[in-house]
Scaffold this motif. Sequence first.
Motif: not given
Length: 306
Positions: A29-46
Motif C-alpha cells: 500500500a506504498k507505506f514507508t518506515c520511520p527508520n527509513r524516512d528520517g523520523t528515526l533514521g535513514k539507514g533502516g534495520c541492519t
Amino acid sequence: MGLDSYVNTFGSVCKQRYGERIRKLTIDAKFTCPNRDGTLGKGGCTYCNVASFSHEHKTELSIQAQLNQGRERLSTKPSKYIAYFQAYTSTYDEYLVLKQKYDEAIRDTDIVGLCVGTRPDCVPEEVINLLVDYQQQGIDVWLELGLQTANNQTLKKINRGHDFEVYADTVKRARAKGIKVCTHLILGLPGEGHEDYLTTLDKVLGVGVDGLKLHPLHIVEGSTMAKAWRNGKMDLLKIEDYAFSVGELIRRTPKNIIFHRVTAYAKKPMLLGPDWCAFRWDGLVAIVDDLKAKGEQGSNLAEQKS
C-alpha cells in the motif's frame, strides 16, 4: 506427517474456522518506515536491503488490482481470503489514509480477514480503535508486530529504533481491546544464540501473545549486514541449529498460540546466505524431522503460561 501434526498452525486454525484452507493476499500500500524516512533514521534495520530505498515499491497497482492479481496467481482458489498489508510499516500514515486503504482491502465479500504488519512503535490508540471497528464488523483482524528479539542490546545493534518495553506496551493495549497479536522473531541475529531465543520467547509469552512468526536471519544484498558478512564478521545460521532451536521454541509454547510461520526463504541473487534459505522446503523439513524425533509436547513452563 507434516507440520500441522505437531503445531497449531495458522492454516489449520483457518480450516477449522472456515471449513477450508484460505489464503493471504499480500498488499503493498506504498507505506514507508520511520527508520527509513528520517523520523528515526535513514539507514533502516541492519538486515534490510537499503539499496532499493529510492524505488522500494514494486507495483503501481491499486489495492483492488493487487488483490485480483493475487487471486489469479493461485492454482487452487479458495472461496475466502485474508488481505495482508505486508510491505513496510502498514500503520504509519494519517488515520484517514489508513482507513481508506483498509476499507478498500476488505470491500469484497470474499475477504474475511485483515492482517496488518507494522512496527510496535507505530501503533497509536486511534489505529487500535480502527482495527477494533473492523473486528466488530465481523472481519478477523490480526496485528503483526516485528519485534525480532527481546534483547534491547541486540535491538540497538541492529538499529531497530525501539526497545522491548515499547513492544510490550503496544501488545497490552491491543490485546486489552480484543485485537489478536502475532509477533515476528528472527533467529540468528548477531551475538545471539539458542539461549537468547528461549529468553526472548519467555518474555514474549510473559507479556501475552496470540501468534508467532519465526524467521531465520537472511543476509541480503544491499544491507549493512551484507558488508559485515563480506568482511568475515558474521556467522551464518546452520540449518540443523535453526531446526533444533525452532523445535525447542515450539515445545516451550502453549498449544493455544498459533504459529503463522516457522521458517522463511529468500531468492538469489538477492540472498547471500545462508544457502539453505534459498529453498522453500528445506528448513520446514528439518523442523518437522526435529519434532518427529523429539516430540512436540510443551514443557511445564509453557503449560503454566497458557
